[in-house]
Design a protein around this motif. Structure first.
Motif, PDB file in Angstrom:
ATOM      1  N   SER A 131       0.894  -1.143  -0.055  1.00 44.56           N
ATOM      2  CA  SER A 131       0.113  -0.098  -0.209  1.00 44.56           C
ATOM      3  C   SER A 131       0.862   1.174  -0.015  1.00 44.56           C
ATOM      4  N   LYS A 155      -9.601  -3.990   4.522  1.00 46.50           N
ATOM      5  CA  LYS A 155      -9.127  -2.988   3.748  1.00 46.50           C
ATOM      6  C   LYS A 155      -9.296  -1.705   4.331  1.00 46.50           C
ATOM      7  N   VAL A 189      -5.946  -0.294   2.884  1.00 42.81           N
ATOM      8  CA  VAL A 189      -5.223  -0.934   1.676  1.00 42.81           C
ATOM      9  C   VAL A 189      -5.440  -0.305   0.591  1.00 42.81           C
TER      10      VAL A 189
END
Lengths: 151, 178
Positions: free
Chosen positions: A52, A80, A85
């Motif tokens: 990321s 996420k 992310v």
């Protein structure tokens, strides 16, 4: 055996969110597939954090990152959000691990996937791949170099 | 595979470095000011620096994982801005010692506390120099296969062992005696 450089990357269509599907063939530039065993497991979290964080380096080279694990889309959503992310996480959950199997990285003994990276060029060919021990974070350098070698 | 990942950018004169330049041990940490593990490693590194005072050079580089640590990038930029005023290690220590509060106002307070000029730090940050440096460190970390924070390199090779005091100290002793 995991698919190696020179093989065609098998196309797939997976849920990226609970109601939205994504297929490999819809991406035109290079794609980095990041197979990881499971959401929330400590090494995966680090690995995805690194990717990321490195996302903008890939983006600058026109490459799309895609994470894939056997977790369901609802689990991915929370994961996420919690970890911020920066790229889609695809749910290889139904039939479980099907895409991991076609790439040769499904782990039959525990029903997850290997920790594996595939770099796919814009013609759908695998140009680089790496399978790491499940407990080892592979880092982003190998994939980044493979992406750079494409341009 | 990155079993013995190498430091992609050699330690040089621009690095923030403490300890003898010709030390037998050069330890580079890629760290994030908001990362709790880095916070935990901070006093361990301090102790090692004391233990190996004559034989170890310590270098700190930035690897802010902004997606999990929202204040990390700002803190790194503040550290670099204060570094331009020659007080890098003072602010570095202040940030790790106050890791629980890295809000914008707290950061400015630490700048003041270490005796740096707040206005000039703010201006340098606005001009973008510190950000460029943090980004360059970051890219160097990715290139070196740093795999999270903290990642340590000892004499240019990634150290994959535990960085808790005893194992790390034993490892360094072995390298030194090796």
């Amino acid at each position: 055996m995991a698919l190696e450089a020179g093989s065609d990357a098998p196309d797939f269509e997976l849920l990226a969110t609970p109601d939205q599907r994504v297929s490999l063939s819809e991406f035109h530039g290079p794609v980095v597939l990041i197979f990881y065993p499971a959401d929330w497991s400590p090494v995966c979290s680090d690995e995805l954090s690194m990717f990321s964080a490195a996302h903008k380096l890939f983006q600058a080279r026109g490459a799309q990152l895609l994470g894939i694990s056997v977790d369901g889309p609802w689990c991915h959503e929370v994961f996420k959000e919690q970890r911020n992310v920066a790229f889609p996480l695809l749910a290889d959950c139904h039939p479980k691990g099907e895409v991991a199997k076609t790439y040769g990285v499904y782990r039959d003994d525990d029903g997850t996937s290997e920790r594996a990276l595939f770099v796919i060029d814009s013609n759908g060919k695998i140009v680089w791949s790496e399978v790491s021990p499940v407990g080892v974070n592979p880092g982003a350098d190998g994939a980044l170099r493979a992406v750079e070698a494409l341009s | 595979m990155s079993e013995r990942a190498q430091l992609s950018i050699p330690v040089g004169p621009d690095d923030h470095s403490i300890g003898p330049l010709d030390a037998k041990l050069t330890v580079v940490e890629y760290g994030d000011y908001q990362c709790p593990y880095c916070g935990q490693a901070y006093p361990i590194v301090e102790q090692l620096r004391t233990d190996f005072a004559d034989s170890m050079r310590f270098v700190f580089r930035n690897l802010p994982l902004a997606n999990v640590h929202p204040h990390a990038e700002a803190a790194a930029e503040v550290a670099e801005a204060v570094g331009l005023q020659g007080k890098f290690w003072e602010i570095h220590d202040a940030l790790y010692e106050n890791q629980h509060d890295l809000s914008a106002s707290a950061l400015l307070h630490y700048v003041e506390e270490v005796g740096a000029d707040v206005n000039s730090a703010t201006k340098d940050i606005a001009d973008g120099g510190p950000r460029q440096r943090v980004e360059a460190d970051f890219e160097g970390a990715i290139r070196s296969d740093a795999n999270g924070t903290p990642t340590f390199f000892v004499n240019g090779v990634r150290y994959d062992g535990s960085w808790l005091y005893e194992p790390f100290s034993e490892f360094l002793t072995n390298v030194l005696e090796g």
